[in-house]
Design a protein around this motif. Sequence first.
Motif, PDB file in Angstrom:
ATOM      1  N   ARG A  79       0.901  -1.197  -0.001  1.00 18.44           N
ATOM      2  CA  ARG A  79       0.082   0.058  -0.001  1.00 18.44           C
ATOM      3  C   ARG A  79       0.929   1.154   0.021  1.00 18.44           C
ATOM      4  O   ARG A  79       0.441   2.488  -0.663  1.00 18.44           O
ATOM      5  N   SER A  80       1.852   1.131   0.690  1.00 16.40           N
ATOM      6  CA  SER A  80       2.955   2.360   0.873  1.00 16.40           C
ATOM      7  C   SER A  80       3.958   2.543  -0.172  1.00 16.40           C
ATOM      8  O   SER A  80       4.489   3.850  -0.466  1.00 16.40           O
ATOM      9  N   GLY A  81       4.367   1.595  -0.716  1.00 20.29           N
ATOM     10  CA  GLY A  81       5.381   1.848  -1.516  1.00 20.29           C
ATOM     11  C   GLY A  81       6.685   1.612  -0.827  1.00 20.29           C
ATOM     12  O   GLY A  81       7.720   1.647  -1.501  1.00 20.29           O
ATOM     13  N   LEU A  82       6.740   1.398   0.485  1.00 18.68           N
ATOM     14  CA  LEU A  82       7.833   1.147   1.346  1.00 18.68           C
ATOM     15  C   LEU A  82       8.364  -0.243   1.510  1.00 18.68           C
ATOM     16  O   LEU A  82       7.348  -0.985   1.345  1.00 18.68           O
ATOM     17  N   THR A  83       9.496  -0.568   1.643  1.00 18.54           N
ATOM     18  CA  THR A  83       9.866  -1.913   2.013  1.00 18.54           C
ATOM     19  C   THR A  83      11.172  -2.030   2.812  1.00 18.54           C
ATOM     20  O   THR A  83      11.757  -0.819   3.399  1.00 18.54           O
ATOM     21  N   ALA A  84      11.585  -2.965   3.468  1.00 23.16           N
ATOM     22  CA  ALA A  84      12.485  -2.999   4.689  1.00 23.16           C
ATOM     23  C   ALA A  84      13.826  -2.771   3.936  1.00 23.16           C
ATOM     24  O   ALA A  84      14.139  -3.167   2.663  1.00 23.16           O
ATOM     25  N   GLY A  85      14.743  -1.969   4.773  1.00 17.74           N
ATOM     26  CA  GLY A  85      15.720  -1.511   3.996  1.00 17.74           C
ATOM     27  C   GLY A  85      15.785   0.022   3.733  1.00 17.74           C
ATOM     28  O   GLY A  85      16.799   0.780   3.855  1.00 17.74           O
ATOM     29  N   ASP A  86      14.477   0.673   3.504  1.00 18.16           N
ATOM     30  CA  ASP A  86      14.245   2.074   3.320  1.00 18.16           C
ATOM     31  C   ASP A  86      14.565   2.783   4.454  1.00 18.16           C
ATOM     32  O   ASP A  86      14.492   2.476   5.680  1.00 18.16           O
ATOM     33  N   ARG A  87      15.346   3.988   4.391  1.00 14.42           N
ATOM     34  CA  ARG A  87      15.409   5.081   5.170  1.00 14.42           C
ATOM     35  C   ARG A  87      14.357   6.217   5.228  1.00 14.42           C
ATOM     36  O   ARG A  87      14.031   6.442   4.073  1.00 14.42           O
ATOM     37  N   VAL A  88      13.901   6.201   6.287  1.00 14.54           N
ATOM     38  CA  VAL A  88      12.724   7.153   6.369  1.00 14.54           C
ATOM     39  C   VAL A  88      12.569   8.106   7.603  1.00 14.54           C
ATOM     40  O   VAL A  88      13.405   8.217   8.571  1.00 14.54           O
ATOM     41  N   ILE A  89      11.974   9.290   7.419  1.00 20.15           N
ATOM     42  CA  ILE A  89      11.674  10.150   8.489  1.00 20.15           C
ATOM     43  C   ILE A  89      10.298   9.845   9.010  1.00 20.15           C
ATOM     44  O   ILE A  89       9.281   9.681   8.073  1.00 20.15           O
ATOM     45  N   SER A  90      10.089   9.831  10.323  1.00 18.08           N
ATOM     46  CA  SER A  90       9.051   9.467  10.926  1.00 18.08           C
ATOM     47  C   SER A  90       8.175  10.686  11.464  1.00 18.08           C
ATOM     48  O   SER A  90       8.911  11.578  12.153  1.00 18.08           O
ATOM     49  N   VAL A  91       7.016  11.055  10.927  1.00 22.11           N
ATOM     50  CA  VAL A  91       6.392  12.326  11.130  1.00 22.11           C
ATOM     51  C   VAL A  91       5.531  12.040  12.677  1.00 22.11           C
ATOM     52  O   VAL A  91       4.724  11.087  12.484  1.00 22.11           O
ATOM     53  N   ILE A  92       5.633  12.731  13.528  1.00 22.64           N
ATOM     54  CA  ILE A  92       4.918  12.762  14.663  1.00 22.64           C
ATOM     55  C   ILE A  92       3.468  13.098  14.707  1.00 22.64           C
ATOM     56  O   ILE A  92       2.652  12.410  15.205  1.00 22.64           O
ATOM     57  N   ALA A  93       2.927  13.809  13.835  1.00 22.14           N
ATOM     58  CA  ALA A  93       1.512  14.352  13.801  1.00 22.14           C
ATOM     59  C   ALA A  93       0.780  13.377  13.241  1.00 22.14           C
ATOM     60  O   ALA A  93       0.946  12.867  12.028  1.00 22.14           O
ATOM     61  N   CYS A  94      -0.536  13.349  13.836  1.00 23.87           N
ATOM     62  CA  CYS A  94      -1.570  12.546  13.174  1.00 23.87           C
ATOM     63  C   CYS A  94      -3.056  13.493  13.300  1.00 23.87           C
ATOM     64  O   CYS A  94      -3.734  13.333  14.144  1.00 23.87           O
ATOM     65  N   PRO A  95      -3.192  14.158  12.035  1.00 21.98           N
ATOM     66  CA  PRO A  95      -4.350  14.983  11.990  1.00 21.98           C
ATOM     67  C   PRO A  95      -5.494  14.094  12.030  1.00 21.98           C
ATOM     68  O   PRO A  95      -5.485  12.947  11.277  1.00 21.98           O
ATOM     69  N   CYS A  96      -6.657  14.634  12.422  1.00 24.56           N
ATOM     70  CA  CYS A  96      -7.769  13.944  12.454  1.00 24.56           C
ATOM     71  C   CYS A  96      -8.698  13.745  11.025  1.00 24.56           C
ATOM     72  O   CYS A  96      -9.010  12.629  10.745  1.00 24.56           O
ATOM     73  N   GLY A  97      -8.216  14.472  10.165  1.00 27.92           N
ATOM     74  CA  GLY A  97      -8.706  14.369   8.981  1.00 27.92           C
ATOM     75  C   GLY A  97     -10.276  14.935   8.727  1.00 27.92           C
ATOM     76  O   GLY A  97     -10.885  14.867   7.531  1.00 27.92           O
ATOM     77  N   VAL A 139       2.819   3.278   9.456  1.00 28.37           N
ATOM     78  CA  VAL A 139       3.456   3.249   7.858  1.00 28.37           C
ATOM     79  C   VAL A 139       2.919   4.798   7.421  1.00 28.37           C
ATOM     80  O   VAL A 139       3.745   5.317   6.516  1.00 28.37           O
ATOM     81  N   GLN A 140       1.754   5.147   7.502  1.00 26.01           N
ATOM     82  CA  GLN A 140       1.352   6.423   6.778  1.00 26.01           C
ATOM     83  C   GLN A 140       2.076   7.598   7.296  1.00 26.01           C
ATOM     84  O   GLN A 140       1.769   8.742   6.688  1.00 26.01           O
ATOM     85  N   ASN A 141       2.823   7.503   8.200  1.00 24.27           N
ATOM     86  CA  ASN A 141       3.530   8.797   8.852  1.00 24.27           C
ATOM     87  C   ASN A 141       5.043   8.542   8.639  1.00 24.27           C
ATOM     88  O   ASN A 141       5.731   9.378   8.886  1.00 24.27           O
ATOM     89  N   LEU A 142       5.307   7.839   7.571  1.00 24.85           N
ATOM     90  CA  LEU A 142       6.730   7.665   7.135  1.00 24.85           C
ATOM     91  C   LEU A 142       7.118   8.235   5.742  1.00 24.85           C
ATOM     92  O   LEU A 142       6.166   8.223   5.000  1.00 24.85           O
ATOM     93  N   VAL A 143       7.999   9.055   5.673  1.00 26.29           N
ATOM     94  CA  VAL A 143       8.353   9.740   4.430  1.00 26.29           C
ATOM     95  C   VAL A 143       9.838   9.139   3.993  1.00 26.29           C
ATOM     96  O   VAL A 143      10.799   9.190   4.968  1.00 26.29           O
ATOM     97  N   LYS A 144       9.919   8.712   2.746  1.00 25.33           N
ATOM     98  CA  LYS A 144      11.189   7.817   2.492  1.00 25.33           C
ATOM     99  C   LYS A 144      12.250   8.996   1.978  1.00 25.33           C
ATOM    100  O   LYS A 144      11.919   9.995   1.561  1.00 25.33           O
ATOM    101  N   ILE A 145      13.609   8.653   2.501  1.00 23.37           N
ATOM    102  CA  ILE A 145      14.668   9.611   2.123  1.00 23.37           C
ATOM    103  C   ILE A 145      15.287   9.029   1.173  1.00 23.37           C
ATOM    104  O   ILE A 145      15.461   7.918   0.709  1.00 23.37           O
ATOM    105  N   PRO A 146      15.566   9.832   0.054  1.00 31.91           N
ATOM    106  CA  PRO A 146      16.140   9.610  -1.419  1.00 31.91           C
ATOM    107  C   PRO A 146      17.285   8.925  -1.045  1.00 31.91           C
ATOM    108  O   PRO A 146      18.131   9.190  -0.194  1.00 31.91           O
TER     109      PRO A 146
END
Length: 373
Positions: A79-97, A139-146
């Motif tokens: 669903r996310s396009g992320l995989t083991a080994g990826d380096r990511v920034i974890s974002v703290i914020a969880c907006p209600c939407g 997982v939805q709070n992770l942003v992949k680092i190039p």
Amino acid sequence: MQQKAWAAVFEGPHKRFSLKEFDVCSAPEGMAGLRLIASGICGTDVHIKNGKIPVGFPSIIGHEFVGQIEEISPEDAGRSGLTAGDRVISVIACPCGECLLCRQGDDANCVRMGVTNAGDPDVPPHFFGGFAEYNLSPVQNLVKIPAETDAAAAAVFACAGPTAIHAFSLARQAGFVLGEASSAVVQGIGPVGLFALMYLASAGIKNVIALTVRENPAKRALALALGASRVLSYEKDGADAVAQTIQEVSAGLGADLVYEASGNPDAFTQGLGMLRNRGLYLVPGQYSNGRNVEIAPQTITFKALRIIGSSQYSMRDVREYLSFFTKRRGLEAAIRSAASCYAVRQINDAFDDMDAGLTVKCLLVPSPGGGQT
């Protein structure tokens, strides 16, 4: 044997962090397990420790976790396009939407904002916050680092960068065009101020003046390397020289833009006086329940000033930060030089050094003196 990792636990205002070793649990569905690359100590964390921002405890605070994905389910990966080994920034914020601001696309200012680090560390899966050797994040709070980006260098501004970018996006929404400004002042040259210098210089602003209270040759050199045209300290240069310099570079009008990044309440009053008529004041730095200051409100009226506060950032700001950062790889060495590295179990030393003004930016890393990239 069960894998374990260390965490620094916040035990309440003005108390030393306790160090606890917890079992590394399997990541629940919808979450990923991250191994620490670098986790920054933010000024917000200092305010929490000093009792200026109320937070429940015991807890694992910290919100600048940069890590490598160690565990993610096949479904979440798909669903996310992320995989083991990826380096990511974890974002703290969880907006209600669902609130008005979220529906308007302004989820950085959600009125029912949740956070990823609010869990009880004594309850599995333990690793909710940034001050630990392991982290479990949605997982939805992770942003992949190039792949081409130094992840440890990106960690230096993992919060300061998106914070500044969001503030500048609010300026654009208010009709301010950065590229048309000729003079800008940045109050404070901690991480938030240093990144703002980079951003303003990249916008082509000719005169970017950095201000600090105490003279620090190393920070002065770093600010110049990252884009400041002048660096002035009240301790060395004095208030008159600061005022005179701003007048000189602005043809006597005052700065087009002032960016408050010091967190010192007195800076707000000073910043109002530095602006030209219709100047813009961006205020992301006043981020705690500190003391009040007196202002002359007629200054705002007579100068017709524009004042914008900005306290949070969104996932898109983090993505824009990484895009901006990756295009400036030539500055990675200078940026990494701003970081003082400590193992998680050295966290109390890190806070002591911050209190003593011995560091620009503290990073918690897998071992003292460095981190993975």
